[in-house]
Design a protein around this motif. Structure first.
Motif, PDB file in Angstrom:
ATOM      1  N   ASP A 119       0.865  -1.174   0.000  1.00  0.00           N
ATOM      2  CA  ASP A 119       0.000   0.000   0.000  1.00  0.00           C
ATOM      3  C   ASP A 119       0.903   1.225   0.000  1.00  0.00           C
ATOM      4  OD1 ASP A 119      -1.796   2.037   0.410  1.00  0.00           O
ATOM      5  OD2 ASP A 119      -2.437   1.384   2.394  1.00  0.00           O
ATOM      6  N   PHE A 120       0.768   2.069  -1.030  1.00  0.00           N
ATOM      7  CA  PHE A 120       1.672   3.217  -1.133  1.00  0.00           C
ATOM      8  C   PHE A 120       1.092   4.498  -0.528  1.00  0.00           C
ATOM      9  CE2 PHE A 120      -0.481   2.760  -5.297  1.00  0.00           C
ATOM     10  CZ  PHE A 120      -1.131   3.982  -5.392  1.00  0.00           C
ATOM     11  N   HIS A 240      -2.675  -1.124 -11.483  1.00  0.00           N
ATOM     12  CA  HIS A 240      -3.133  -1.997 -12.569  1.00  0.00           C
ATOM     13  C   HIS A 240      -3.869  -3.210 -12.006  1.00  0.00           C
ATOM     14  CE1 HIS A 240      -3.203  -4.172 -16.328  1.00  0.00           C
ATOM     15  NE2 HIS A 240      -2.561  -5.188 -15.772  1.00  0.00           N
ATOM     16  N   TRP A 241      -3.324  -3.798 -10.939  1.00  0.00           N
ATOM     17  CA  TRP A 241      -3.976  -4.962 -10.342  1.00  0.00           C
ATOM     18  C   TRP A 241      -5.365  -4.594  -9.817  1.00  0.00           C
ATOM     19  CZ3 TRP A 241      -5.727  -9.404  -9.908  1.00  0.00           C
ATOM     20  CH2 TRP A 241      -6.263  -9.919  -8.728  1.00  0.00           C
ATOM     21  N   MET A 242      -5.501  -3.460  -9.191  1.00  0.00           N
ATOM     22  CA  MET A 242      -6.804  -3.050  -8.682  1.00  0.00           C
ATOM     23  C   MET A 242      -7.801  -2.873  -9.827  1.00  0.00           C
ATOM     24  SD  MET A 242      -6.212  -3.269  -5.562  1.00  0.00           S
ATOM     25  CE  MET A 242      -7.800  -2.704  -4.919  1.00  0.00           C
ATOM     26  N   GLU A 243      -7.324  -2.427 -10.967  1.00  0.00           N
ATOM     27  CA  GLU A 243      -8.173  -2.281 -12.154  1.00  0.00           C
ATOM     28  C   GLU A 243      -8.584  -3.643 -12.693  1.00  0.00           C
ATOM     29  OE1 GLU A 243      -6.534  -0.728 -16.092  1.00  0.00           O
ATOM     30  OE2 GLU A 243      -7.465   1.073 -15.264  1.00  0.00           O
ATOM     31  N   PRO A 257      -2.057 -13.657 -12.469  1.00  0.00           N
ATOM     32  CA  PRO A 257      -0.664 -13.187 -12.539  1.00  0.00           C
ATOM     33  C   PRO A 257      -0.501 -11.688 -12.308  1.00  0.00           C
ATOM     34  CG  PRO A 257      -1.474 -13.861 -14.706  1.00  0.00           C
ATOM     35  CD  PRO A 257      -2.473 -14.351 -13.704  1.00  0.00           C
ATOM     36  N   ALA A 258      -1.526 -10.877 -12.611  1.00  0.00           N
ATOM     37  CA  ALA A 258      -1.408  -9.428 -12.407  1.00  0.00           C
ATOM     38  C   ALA A 258      -1.415  -9.049 -10.930  1.00  0.00           C
ATOM     39  CB  ALA A 258      -2.536  -8.703 -13.139  1.00  0.00           C
ATOM     40  N   ARG A 259      -1.797  -9.986 -10.066  1.00  0.00           N
ATOM     41  CA  ARG A 259      -1.791  -9.717  -8.625  1.00  0.00           C
ATOM     42  C   ARG A 259      -0.372  -9.631  -8.079  1.00  0.00           C
ATOM     43  NH1 ARG A 259      -5.159 -12.663  -3.711  1.00  0.00           N
ATOM     44  NH2 ARG A 259      -3.694 -12.129  -2.044  1.00  0.00           N
ATOM     45  N   PHE A 260       0.575 -10.150  -8.831  1.00  0.00           N
ATOM     46  CA  PHE A 260       1.953 -10.229  -8.372  1.00  0.00           C
ATOM     47  C   PHE A 260       2.851  -9.365  -9.249  1.00  0.00           C
ATOM     48  CE2 PHE A 260      -0.377 -13.997  -7.283  1.00  0.00           C
ATOM     49  CZ  PHE A 260      -0.096 -14.151  -5.940  1.00  0.00           C
ATOM     50  N   ALA A 261       3.956  -8.931  -8.694  1.00  0.00           N
ATOM     51  CA  ALA A 261       4.917  -8.115  -9.436  1.00  0.00           C
ATOM     52  C   ALA A 261       6.326  -8.637  -9.186  1.00  0.00           C
ATOM     53  CB  ALA A 261       4.809  -6.652  -9.025  1.00  0.00           C
TER      54      ALA A 261
END
Length: 411
Positions: A119-120, A240-243, A257-261
């Protein structure tokens, strides 16, 4: 793997160019470097020529004004490299990395982080936190690339607080038993990068156990990992993941896969990971003007242990802050400078550069101390993200080079 179920990191599937492709032409420096030096990126273009390269998959920030043209080209190149087999899955696990620069050999571990644990926001209490404030307006231009991209490349450096060197260093000691992936001289004076595949269940379980032991030592709401470099890139991945998440059924959230970076994990106590101060230069100012700006901090002359040094045309003025407004001297200075929106302020690396500017311009420099590594995690835990431009981790040519790639869409 079950060993990582209580952690916010895990192994991943990482792609590299086919062995016959030139790795020297593939790897390029982080896109947020050399923003005012297009000649560096022009040199990279010349060196790459027509060969496959990570340069084709990124948008250097020096060319952000051309993003409408460049983004579709980068996304098309990703698709092309996958379809033609230019990139192939090289590792199911992690990648042990040794990056050698003028600061020495720096060890890293390429893995994936769960963006649900990051969380930024300024008041974040998440396990993964930024070390600097996130400028939200910087995210949308970066999202243009990620939104329709099949791959991610990463220059994010994630830090762990591992004073006893229990996570990465033991793995490096047994590197001869690991499968080598690459050993390459990097362009633009980037030094050397060596990579090994970390695939054995035993090795991965040892990493998980060491990370879990670090986690168990944390205070309540303590930070597991701090983003040392590439915070806006990781913030973009989160956005992007939240989208993506909003358009998915809940049953698909856990493994998408978008849940991870992808990130490179570094130990903050690595001897080649050098925290360098970022100094301030105020143009059109006098020493008395700057002292007035800092008046609230009640600075006094201190020749022995100053918190900062004013560099003027007539000499140095070492000052001690007697009424700090932040746990770090740079925080106090930045808070006070931010009160004057009319300041012509610049951020400069290197004491010599500050002195050259002051000698040539009508300006005052503020030399600030290097941040002690041991202060980073406690400072962020106590006060949230640090003031902007608090420190830099090495020179531009020491930043992460794009090497591995990872799918962020379902095949």
């Amino acid at each position: 793997m079950n060993a990582f179920k209580n952690l916010c990191v895990k192994p991943g599937a990482f792609y590299l160019p086919r062995s016959e492709e030139s790795m020297e032409k593939w790897a390029v420096v982080a896109c947020d470097q050399y923003t005012a030096q297009k000649d560096k990126w022009e040199e990279a273009e010349r060196l790459v020529g027509e060969k496959p390269s990570a340069l084709r998959l990124i948008i250097p920030e020096a060319y952000l004004e051309e993003s409408d043209r460049r983004v579709p080209l980068a996304q098309a190149a990703m698709k092309d490299y996958l379809e033609k087999g230019v990139l192939k899955e090289a590792v199911q696990g992690m990648v042990l990395l040794c990056r050698t620069t003028q600061s020495g050999p720096r060890l890293g571990l390429v893995l994936t982080v769960d963006l649900e644990a990051y969380d930024f926001s300024p008041d974040s209490h998440s396990p993964i936190r930024p070390t600097e404030g996130t400028i939200v307006s910087r995210i949308p231009p970066r999202q243009k690339v990620r939104r329709r991209a099949e791959l991610e490349l990463s220059h994010v450096l994630l830090l762990c607080d591992d004073r006893e060197r229990t996570v990465i260093e033991p793995l490096f000691e047994k590197r001869d038993a690991l499968r080598p992936l690459y050993d390459v001289k990097l362009m633009l004076d980037g030094g050397r990068a060596q990579g090994w595949a970390v695939e054995a269940e035993e090795d991965l379980e040892k990493i998980a156990a060491a990370l879990l032991a670090l986690k168990e030592k944390l205070p309540e709401n303590g930070i597991q990992f701090a983003v040392g470099d590439g915070n806006h890139s990781l913030a973009t991945a989160k956005a992007h993941w939240m989208e993506v998440k909003a358009a998915l059924p809940e049953s698909e959230w856990e493994h998408h896969p978008a849940r991870f970076a992808m990130v490179e994990l570094n130990n903050i106590y690595d001897s080649a990971l050098i925290f360098e101060p970022i100094h301030r230069v105020i143009f059109g100012a006098t020493a008395s003007h700057v002292k007035e700006l800092l008046k609230e901090a009640e600075p006094v002359l201190d020749l022995e242990q100053p918190d900062l040094v004013l560099v003027t045309e007539t000499g140095d003025l070492p000052l001690k802050i007697t009424h700090p407004l932040h746990t770090l001297a740079v925080g106090t200075v930045q808070k006070l400078l931010d009160q004057d929106a009319q300041l012509n302020l610049d951020y400069v690396h290197g004491e010599e550069a500050v002195r050259d500017i002051v000698a040539e311009e009508h300006a005052v420099g503020i030399l600030l101390p290097a941040m002690e590594k041991a202060l980073l995690f406690p400072a962020v835990e106590k006060g949230g993200p640090l003031p902007r431009k608090t420190f830099s981790m090495g020179e531009a040519n020491e930043k992460r080079y794009y090497m591995e790639a990872r799918r962020i869409t379902k095949e």
